[in-house]
Write a protein that holds these residues in place. Structure first.
Motif, PDB file in Angstrom:
ATOM      1  N   ALA A 137      29.016   7.672  44.656  1.00 17.83           N
ATOM      2  CA  ALA A 137      28.432   6.986  43.499  1.00 17.83           C
ATOM      3  C   ALA A 137      28.205   5.496  43.799  1.00 17.83           C
ATOM      4  CB  ALA A 137      29.337   7.146  42.288  1.00 17.83           C
ATOM      5  N   LYS A 138      28.654   5.047  44.970  1.00 14.38           N
ATOM      6  CA  LYS A 138      28.491   3.654  45.405  1.00 14.38           C
ATOM      7  C   LYS A 138      29.131   2.667  44.432  1.00 14.38           C
ATOM      8  CE  LYS A 138      24.460   4.466  48.221  1.00 14.38           C
ATOM      9  NZ  LYS A 138      23.962   5.772  48.102  1.00 14.38           N
ATOM     10  N   TRP A 139      30.412   2.931  44.100  1.00  8.72           N
ATOM     11  CA  TRP A 139      31.147   2.036  43.221  1.00  8.72           C
ATOM     12  C   TRP A 139      31.575   0.798  43.970  1.00  8.72           C
ATOM     13  CZ3 TRP A 139      34.915   6.302  41.257  1.00  8.72           C
ATOM     14  CH2 TRP A 139      34.282   7.066  40.276  1.00  8.72           C
ATOM     15  N   LYS A 140      31.750  -0.286  43.241  1.00  6.10           N
ATOM     16  CA  LYS A 140      32.331  -1.504  43.814  1.00  6.10           C
ATOM     17  C   LYS A 140      33.821  -1.264  44.005  1.00  6.10           C
ATOM     18  CE  LYS A 140      28.943  -4.611  41.962  1.00  6.10           C
ATOM     19  NZ  LYS A 140      28.657  -5.796  41.178  1.00  6.10           N
TER      20      LYS A 140
ATOM     21  N   LYS B 218      36.176  -1.160  40.827  1.00  5.59           N
ATOM     22  CA  LYS B 218      36.048   0.081  40.048  1.00  5.59           C
ATOM     23  C   LYS B 218      36.773   1.227  40.748  1.00  5.59           C
ATOM     24  CE  LYS B 218      33.460   3.149  37.510  1.00  5.59           C
ATOM     25  NZ  LYS B 218      34.127   3.444  36.297  1.00  5.59           N
ATOM     26  N   LEU B 219      36.558   1.332  42.048  1.00  5.53           N
ATOM     27  CA  LEU B 219      37.221   2.381  42.818  1.00  5.53           C
ATOM     28  C   LEU B 219      38.741   2.224  42.744  1.00  5.53           C
ATOM     29  CD1 LEU B 219      37.057   4.799  44.732  1.00  5.53           C
ATOM     30  CD2 LEU B 219      36.893   3.187  46.619  1.00  5.53           C
TER      31      LEU B 219
ATOM     32  N   GLY C 195      33.709   8.122  44.491  1.00  4.66           N
ATOM     33  CA  GLY C 195      33.380   6.704  44.457  1.00  4.66           C
ATOM     34  C   GLY C 195      32.442   6.280  45.567  1.00  4.66           C
TER      35      GLY C 195
ATOM     36  N   VAL D  36      34.308   7.889  33.732  1.00  3.38           N
ATOM     37  CA  VAL D  36      33.657   8.223  35.004  1.00  3.38           C
ATOM     38  C   VAL D  36      32.587   9.288  34.786  1.00  3.38           C
ATOM     39  CG1 VAL D  36      34.057   9.372  37.225  1.00  3.38           C
ATOM     40  CG2 VAL D  36      35.552   7.509  36.498  1.00  3.38           C
TER      41      VAL D  36
ATOM     42  N   GLU E 254      29.451   7.852  33.380  1.00  5.94           N
ATOM     43  CA  GLU E 254      28.710   7.024  34.338  1.00  5.94           C
ATOM     44  C   GLU E 254      28.068   7.839  35.449  1.00  5.94           C
ATOM     45  OE1 GLU E 254      31.233   3.966  35.833  1.00  5.94           O
ATOM     46  OE2 GLU E 254      31.661   3.176  33.830  1.00  5.94           O
ATOM     47  N   VAL E 255      28.702   8.938  35.847  1.00  6.26           N
ATOM     48  CA  VAL E 255      28.238   9.698  37.008  1.00  6.26           C
ATOM     49  C   VAL E 255      27.239  10.791  36.624  1.00  6.26           C
ATOM     50  CG1 VAL E 255      29.017  11.214  38.875  1.00  6.26           C
ATOM     51  CG2 VAL E 255      30.295   9.153  38.342  1.00  6.26           C
TER      52      VAL E 255
END
Length: 110
Positions: free
Chosen positions: A65-68, A71-72, A62, A92, A95-96
């Motif tokens: 991937a710089k999740w908010k 989301k994390l 996370g 995930v 998205e990744v």
């Protein structure tokens, strides 16, 4: 981001989800039928250790991937809801995957 970060997360997501299902089954036998008390204790401890490792790998993924935060948090909690980790892991990965660096080196142009 390296593919190994995603691979570690995926392995732990599956392992944690399977162990949580095994734990749920053990709990049904323990409280529903009064048997398997010792097995439930062992399985719960194994799931606990695996969940901690899952948290570390999911947080690592996370952060890379710089999740908010929301989301994390959802990905971290997915390891505590039976079968949720299977569905969250698929989401995930979708998205990744585009964020992964190609492992093949660029050819040098002369």
């Amino acid at each position: 981001m390296k593919r190994s970060v995603l691979t570690r997360y995926r392995a732990m997501a599956y392992l944690t989800a399977v162990m949580l299902l095994v734990l749920c089954t053990c709990m049904v036998f323990k409280y529903g039928f009064g048997m398997g008390k010792d097995l439930t204790l062992v399985v719960s401890q194994i799931h606990g250790v695996l969940y901690i490792i899952y948290l570390v790998f999911a947080f690592d993924l996370g952060s890379k991937a710089k999740w908010k935060f929301g989301k994390l948090l959802w990905v971290l909690i997915a390891g505590t809801i039976p079968t949720a980790a299977f569905f969250v892991e698929r989401q995930v990965v979708r998205e990744v995957e585009p964020l992964l660096a190609d492992d093949a080196p660029e050819p040098v142009k002369a």
